[in-house]
Structure formats: structure tokens, C-alpha cells
Write a protein that holds these residues in place. Sequence first.
Motif, PDB file in Angstrom:
ATOM      1  N   PRO A 190       0.805  -1.222   0.000  1.00  0.00           N
ATOM      2  CA  PRO A 190       0.000   0.000   0.000  1.00  0.00           C
ATOM      3  C   PRO A 190       0.841   1.275   0.000  1.00  0.00           C
ATOM      4  CG  PRO A 190      -0.105  -1.085   2.136  1.00  0.00           C
ATOM      5  CD  PRO A 190       0.583  -2.034   1.213  1.00  0.00           C
ATOM      6  N   ALA A 191       2.039   1.219   0.567  1.00  0.00           N
ATOM      7  CA  ALA A 191       2.896   2.407   0.566  1.00  0.00           C
ATOM      8  C   ALA A 191       3.307   2.769  -0.858  1.00  0.00           C
ATOM      9  CB  ALA A 191       4.128   2.167   1.436  1.00  0.00           C
ATOM     10  N   VAL A 192       3.591   1.762  -1.665  1.00  0.00           N
ATOM     11  CA  VAL A 192       3.950   2.005  -3.065  1.00  0.00           C
ATOM     12  C   VAL A 192       2.755   2.593  -3.813  1.00  0.00           C
ATOM     13  CG1 VAL A 192       4.626   0.895  -5.232  1.00  0.00           C
ATOM     14  CG2 VAL A 192       5.724   0.225  -3.078  1.00  0.00           C
ATOM     15  N   LEU A 193       1.560   2.048  -3.552  1.00  0.00           N
ATOM     16  CA  LEU A 193       0.361   2.558  -4.213  1.00  0.00           C
ATOM     17  C   LEU A 193       0.094   4.004  -3.812  1.00  0.00           C
ATOM     18  CD1 LEU A 193      -2.131   1.968  -6.003  1.00  0.00           C
ATOM     19  CD2 LEU A 193      -3.331   1.292  -3.910  1.00  0.00           C
ATOM     20  N   ALA A 194       0.219   4.307  -2.529  1.00  0.00           N
ATOM     21  CA  ALA A 194      -0.014   5.673  -2.063  1.00  0.00           C
ATOM     22  C   ALA A 194       0.936   6.646  -2.753  1.00  0.00           C
ATOM     23  CB  ALA A 194       0.147   5.743  -0.549  1.00  0.00           C
ATOM     24  N   HIS A 195       2.184   6.252  -2.882  1.00  0.00           N
ATOM     25  CA  HIS A 195       3.170   7.126  -3.532  1.00  0.00           C
ATOM     26  C   HIS A 195       2.840   7.314  -5.009  1.00  0.00           C
ATOM     27  CE1 HIS A 195       7.032   9.013  -4.351  1.00  0.00           C
ATOM     28  NE2 HIS A 195       7.185   8.179  -5.367  1.00  0.00           N
ATOM     29  N   SER A 196       2.452   6.238  -5.682  1.00  0.00           N
ATOM     30  CA  SER A 196       2.218   6.326  -7.125  1.00  0.00           C
ATOM     31  C   SER A 196       0.979   7.149  -7.457  1.00  0.00           C
ATOM     32  CB  SER A 196       2.089   4.922  -7.722  1.00  0.00           C
ATOM     33  OG  SER A 196       0.917   4.279  -7.251  1.00  0.00           O
ATOM     34  N   LEU A 197      -0.017   7.161  -6.564  1.00  0.00           N
ATOM     35  CA  LEU A 197      -1.255   7.889  -6.825  1.00  0.00           C
ATOM     36  C   LEU A 197      -1.311   9.237  -6.115  1.00  0.00           C
ATOM     37  CD1 LEU A 197      -3.934   5.024  -6.635  1.00  0.00           C
ATOM     38  CD2 LEU A 197      -2.892   6.042  -8.665  1.00  0.00           C
ATOM     39  N   GLY A 198      -0.284   9.561  -5.347  1.00  0.00           N
ATOM     40  CA  GLY A 198      -0.306  10.807  -4.596  1.00  0.00           C
ATOM     41  C   GLY A 198      -1.320  10.789  -3.470  1.00  0.00           C
ATOM     42  N   GLY A 199      -1.564   9.604  -2.915  1.00  0.00           N
ATOM     43  CA  GLY A 199      -2.542   9.458  -1.842  1.00  0.00           C
ATOM     44  C   GLY A 199      -1.890   9.436  -0.473  1.00  0.00           C
ATOM     45  N   THR A 200      -2.717   9.213   0.535  1.00  0.00           N
ATOM     46  CA  THR A 200      -2.270   9.142   1.921  1.00  0.00           C
ATOM     47  C   THR A 200      -2.402   7.712   2.416  1.00  0.00           C
ATOM     48  OG1 THR A 200      -3.004  11.405   2.349  1.00  0.00           O
ATOM     49  CG2 THR A 200      -2.672   9.987   4.262  1.00  0.00           C
ATOM     50  N   LEU A 201      -1.337   7.189   2.998  1.00  0.00           N
ATOM     51  CA  LEU A 201      -1.384   5.856   3.589  1.00  0.00           C
ATOM     52  C   LEU A 201      -1.956   5.972   4.996  1.00  0.00           C
ATOM     53  CD1 LEU A 201      -0.716   2.843   3.417  1.00  0.00           C
ATOM     54  CD2 LEU A 201       1.573   3.386   4.295  1.00  0.00           C
TER      55      LEU A 201
END
Length: 433
Positions: A190-201
Motif C-alpha cells: 500500500p505504501a507504493v500505491l499511495a506514492h504512485s497515486l499521490g494518496g495518503t497511507l
Amino acid sequence: MRRTRPDRTARPAAPAPGGAAARQAALRLLTLVLAERRLLSDAAPVLAPLDPPDRARAQRLATDTLRGLARADALLAPLVERRPPMPVLNILRLGAVELAHGAAAHGVVNDLVGIAGRGKRTAGARGLVNAVLRRLSPDAEARWADLPAPRLPKWLRGPLVRAWGAETVAAMEAVHAMPPPLDLTARGDPAVLAHSLGGTLLPTGSVRLDGAGQVSALPGYDAGDWWVQDAAAALPVRLLDPRPGERVLDLCAAPGGKTMQLAATGAEVTALDLSDERLGRLRENLARTRLPAEVVVADALTWEGGPFDAILLDAPCSATGTIRRHPDLPFARSGEGLGDLIGLQARMIDRALALLGPGGRLVFCTCSLLPEEGEAQVRAAVERHEGVRAEPPEGAWIDARWSSPEGGLRVLPHHWAGRGGIDGFYMARLRRA
């Protein structure tokens, strides 16, 4: 305050391409909910003719209007001499909400006047729509901000005040009034996904996006890298803690968010649901995410299977915990049938426990704000079944406010209000001897 009379000389400009289509569909959705007392989940025929961007916009316009309906009516009340028929009122409500959210007045007014003029039941109110919305537009945002959050309907607010207190219910209502962010569950890190989408973990492992727009256009959707799932809805699988190779049953599995979570852990998952139509969505989600599960169409109360190492029972419920994302629910429901749901939940708990092997664990959960569908069910189940106990949950992901005396977790919408809120949920893990 002076009331506005219809400007019968006004003539609508040509509607903006695309914008009018989404607004027209949003008005049909409002009719579906407010006149027919149906849920927006029944809206597929209304939305089917639209392309994906307009479909997403129509849904957003309808949900924003339902979420702010009381505020919209308060803005409109001083500007109309008497309450207009519902088709006209809904046009005004939609316009009021759009103007209050900063939409360009020219496009809103012209589109809605044009829509009114084309409707058999609204053509005579075209001038009224034009006059009221133009009168409202200069200070709609400021006036909206001064209005209190809409209150829950009496059939729900009364029981919630008795359960949680008036102050807590008011805090929930404040969160219900805010447009919710979009939560995703990652198939991988999920940390990788948050970074790639500009989201918050989030602390629980979900990824939160603000202003995400059309979901299917987000990076990683077609690749199956994630799925939409409110942060609260992702917690029961964490509580179940499935392990690779375990036999796990997901009861009432559709549309599949928790099934995908379970499958991503490496467990051997059976996903069961009564509705083959709803399981169609689950199969599509499994195919998109390339996750394996055995899909079974059956009645959970009579199906023979098992024994299982772990079972997740996301039982049918009032869904009152999801109002922040589904503001149609208070208008389409009335509280009738709650007793039947509570009885069904108890029978499903009993059946799920019977499908467990020795030492097996069951997570019972509901997206309800009502203790009768949560804490009371777990206390009663432990009393009914000798050798079954509630296991106090542990984990760094658990917010201290969620702990419940009988051993479960109670999540309320105003928890994480500073982060955009969270759905109301109850969950508890039961262990067989």
C-alpha cells in the motif's frame, strides 16, 4: 426577505454538451430516491446510456444533492412563494447545491433552465428556475457555509442518540455532510500505491485519495493493482488475520472487496453469496485483480461445506454506517424490517460457527451504527454457544477509540474526522474451542 417571482420572459441558452446530460441523469436519480424511495444502487438503467465521465458526474451530482438536501431547501425557502412540485424542486435543489459548491453560474443556470423547458411537468416553471437560481448565485457559497449540517431522519436519529448520545450523533452528522474521500485497498504494497497515486497511507493500510474523479480512469485500475474499499470495510479481514494455505469462507461475499483481501493473503478462499447477479461483479473484480477464489451461489443458512479454519461473515444489515458515502439511504429506508435483519444475523452467526473446525475463528461484522446489529449480537452469540468466546483484538492498526467492552471493535463515522471520516462499522472475532 423578498421572495422572487418567476421571470417568464427568460429564455434558456443552448445547454452545454455533456453537462446537461449529466445533470439530466442526476435529476432522474433524485426522482428514483426521493419519489420512488429506491437506492442509487438501482440506478444502472438511468446511467447506462452515459459515457463513463458523465456517469461519474451524474452520480456525484446526485449524491452531493442528497447529502445537502436540507441545506439546499434552506437556501431556496426565502426565494419561492410556495413549495413547487417535486420535479421542479429537484431542479432547484440541484442548482442550489452546484452553486454552493462553486460551479459556474452561467453553465448551471442555462443547463437547468433548458432541462426544465424540455420536461412535460416542468416546462411551465422554466422562468421560476431561471429567476431563483440567478437570485441565489451571488452568495450561495457563503450562505451554504453558515448552515448547520443536516440531521439524520427521526427513525434513525432517535435510536442513535439513545445508544451514543446527542453530542456523538451531532459529530457523525457533521462528517456525513462532508464529501467523502476515496479509499483503496492495494493488491500489493500500500505504501507504493499511495506514492504512485499521490494518496495518503492510513494507519490501517488503506490508501486515501481526495478528489479522485472517475475511478476507472485512475492508474492501476485496469491492471488490478487496487480496488475501491472504505477503510472501515477493510478492517474485518485484518481482524480475521488469514494465513497462507488456510481454508477461509467469505459469507455474503459480493461484491468482493473482502474476498479479494482474503485471496491476496494466500488463503484458499471460498466466496459464497445468495445472489448470482451480485456475484457477477465479484467474478469481474477477481478477474481484474487476477486473484483466485472459488465462487459459490448458495444460501448461507443451508449450504453444506467446511470445516473451515476461518470465516468472515459480513452480515446483511441496515447499512446505516455507510451514509457518508450513500446519502440516499436515509431517504429510501424507514427503519422497517430491522427486527427481521437482526434475527437473520443471529441465524447466520449460528450457521457460520457450525461451519468452523475446532479452534476456528469467525469474524462477524456489519456496516451498521446500531448496537442491536453489533455488540448485542456478539454478546448473545457467546451466551448461546458453549465454548465460543470473543477474542480481544490486538494490533498497532487499532485506534484506541474503537475498543468495545464485549471484545469487539466499534468504528463510528466521526472517528478520523480530521482525515475525512470513516464508515461506521462493527466487528468482533469469535473463537471456537
